[in-house]
Design a protein around this motif. Structure first.
Motif, short mmCIF file in Angstrom:
data_model
loop_
_atom_site.label_atom_id
_atom_site.label_comp_id
_atom_site.label_asym_id
_atom_site.label_seq_id
_atom_site.Cartn_x
_atom_site.Cartn_y
_atom_site.Cartn_z
N ASP A 87 0.83 -1.19 0.00
CA ASP A 87 0.00 0.00 0.00
C ASP A 87 0.87 1.25 0.00
O ASP A 87 0.54 2.27 -0.60
N ARG A 88 2.03 1.18 0.60
CA ARG A 88 2.97 2.31 0.60
C ARG A 88 3.49 2.59 -0.81
O ARG A 88 3.61 3.73 -1.22
N ASP A 89 3.80 1.52 -1.55
CA ASP A 89 4.23 1.70 -2.95
C ASP A 89 3.15 2.40 -3.76
O ASP A 89 3.44 3.27 -4.58
N LEU A 90 1.89 2.02 -3.50
CA LEU A 90 0.78 2.63 -4.23
C LEU A 90 0.62 4.10 -3.87
O LEU A 90 0.35 4.94 -4.74
N ARG A 91 0.79 4.42 -2.59
CA ARG A 91 0.70 5.83 -2.17
C ARG A 91 1.82 6.64 -2.82
O ARG A 91 1.60 7.77 -3.26
N SER A 92 3.01 6.08 -2.90
CA SER A 92 4.14 6.77 -3.54
C SER A 92 3.87 6.97 -5.03
O SER A 92 4.23 8.01 -5.58
N ALA A 93 3.24 6.01 -5.66
CA ALA A 93 2.92 6.13 -7.08
C ALA A 93 1.93 7.25 -7.33
O ALA A 93 1.88 7.81 -8.42
N GLY A 94 1.16 7.61 -6.31
CA GLY A 94 0.19 8.69 -6.43
C GLY A 94 0.82 10.05 -6.67
O GLY A 94 0.13 11.00 -7.01
N GLY A 95 2.13 10.13 -6.52
CA GLY A 95 2.83 11.39 -6.74
C GLY A 95 2.98 11.72 -8.22
O GLY A 95 3.31 12.82 -8.59
N PHE A 96 2.70 10.75 -9.09
CA PHE A 96 2.78 10.99 -10.52
C PHE A 96 1.52 11.74 -10.97
O PHE A 96 0.51 11.73 -10.30
N ASP A 97 1.59 12.34 -12.14
CA ASP A 97 0.36 12.96 -12.64
C ASP A 97 -0.63 11.86 -13.02
O ASP A 97 -0.26 10.73 -13.31
N ARG A 98 -1.91 12.18 -12.99
CA ARG A 98 -2.99 11.19 -13.16
C ARG A 98 -2.89 10.42 -14.48
O ARG A 98 -3.14 9.23 -14.53
N LYS A 99 -2.51 11.10 -15.53
CA LYS A 99 -2.43 10.44 -16.83
C LYS A 99 -1.32 9.39 -16.82
O LYS A 99 -1.50 8.27 -17.27
N ALA A 100 -0.17 9.77 -16.27
CA ALA A 100 0.95 8.83 -16.19
C ALA A 100 0.62 7.70 -15.22
O ALA A 100 0.95 6.55 -15.47
N GLU A 101 -0.04 8.05 -14.10
CA GLU A 101 -0.39 7.04 -13.10
C GLU A 101 -1.29 5.96 -13.68
O GLU A 101 -1.16 4.79 -13.35
N ALA A 102 -2.17 6.33 -14.55
CA ALA A 102 -3.10 5.38 -15.16
C ALA A 102 -2.37 4.34 -16.00
O ALA A 102 -2.89 3.26 -16.24
N GLN A 103 -1.17 4.67 -16.42
CA GLN A 103 -0.40 3.74 -17.26
C GLN A 103 0.56 2.86 -16.45
O GLN A 103 1.17 1.95 -17.00
N LEU A 104 0.72 3.14 -15.16
CA LEU A 104 1.66 2.38 -14.35
C LEU A 104 1.19 0.95 -14.13
O LEU A 104 -0.01 0.70 -13.97
#
Length: 143
Positions: free
Chosen positions: A50-67
């Protein structure tokens, strides 16, 4: 007390190409904090927390959707085998400051052992001790 007596067998796993959004949904739906990541041969290659996912939230939404899992997973894994002693598992969890250990046979995940599993065992031991103390209570010798 062995790890396999307290681990969650056959845990939920995700593939390296599972989208981060889907992993977040799975973690919420199953009430877990981490999920092992496996390759096409079902070998453990990482873990997404869950911590990895919270850290991934720092990306912009468009980029995050592709992770995908491979983009955010931790690969420096601490694992344990099913026949290991529960005390060894507790030591690893504490020493490495992780919330769960993938339980592996070879390179394949057969279970997960979390701090919650250890707390469950601690509660069982505590209840056993209370029961034993109640059976041995002698009012003539209260102390």
């Amino acid at each position: 007390m062995l790890v396999n007596d307290y681990m969650t067998p056959d845990p939920l796993t995700v593939s390296t190409d599972e989208r981060v959004e889907r992993i977040a949904e799975l973690i919420r739906a199953h009430g877990i904090r981490q999920v092992p990541v496996v390759d096409n041969a079902h070998r453990l290659v990482g873990i997404v927390t869950d911590r990895d996912l919270r850290s991934a939230g720092g990306f912009d939404r468009k980029a995050e959707a592709q992770l995908v899992a491979e983009d955010v997973m931790s690969t420096n894994l601490v694992t344990i085998i099913p026949g290991a002693d529960l005390a060894e598992a507790a030591h690893l969890l504490y020493e490495h400051r992780v919330g769960a250990l993938p339980v592996v046979m070879g390179e394949h995940v057969v279970g997960m052992l979390s701090t919650r599993d250890l707390l469950r065992r601690l509660i069982e031991l505590s209840e056993e001790n209370v029961t034993l103390a109640a059976h041995h209570y002698d009012p003539a010798y209260p102390f």
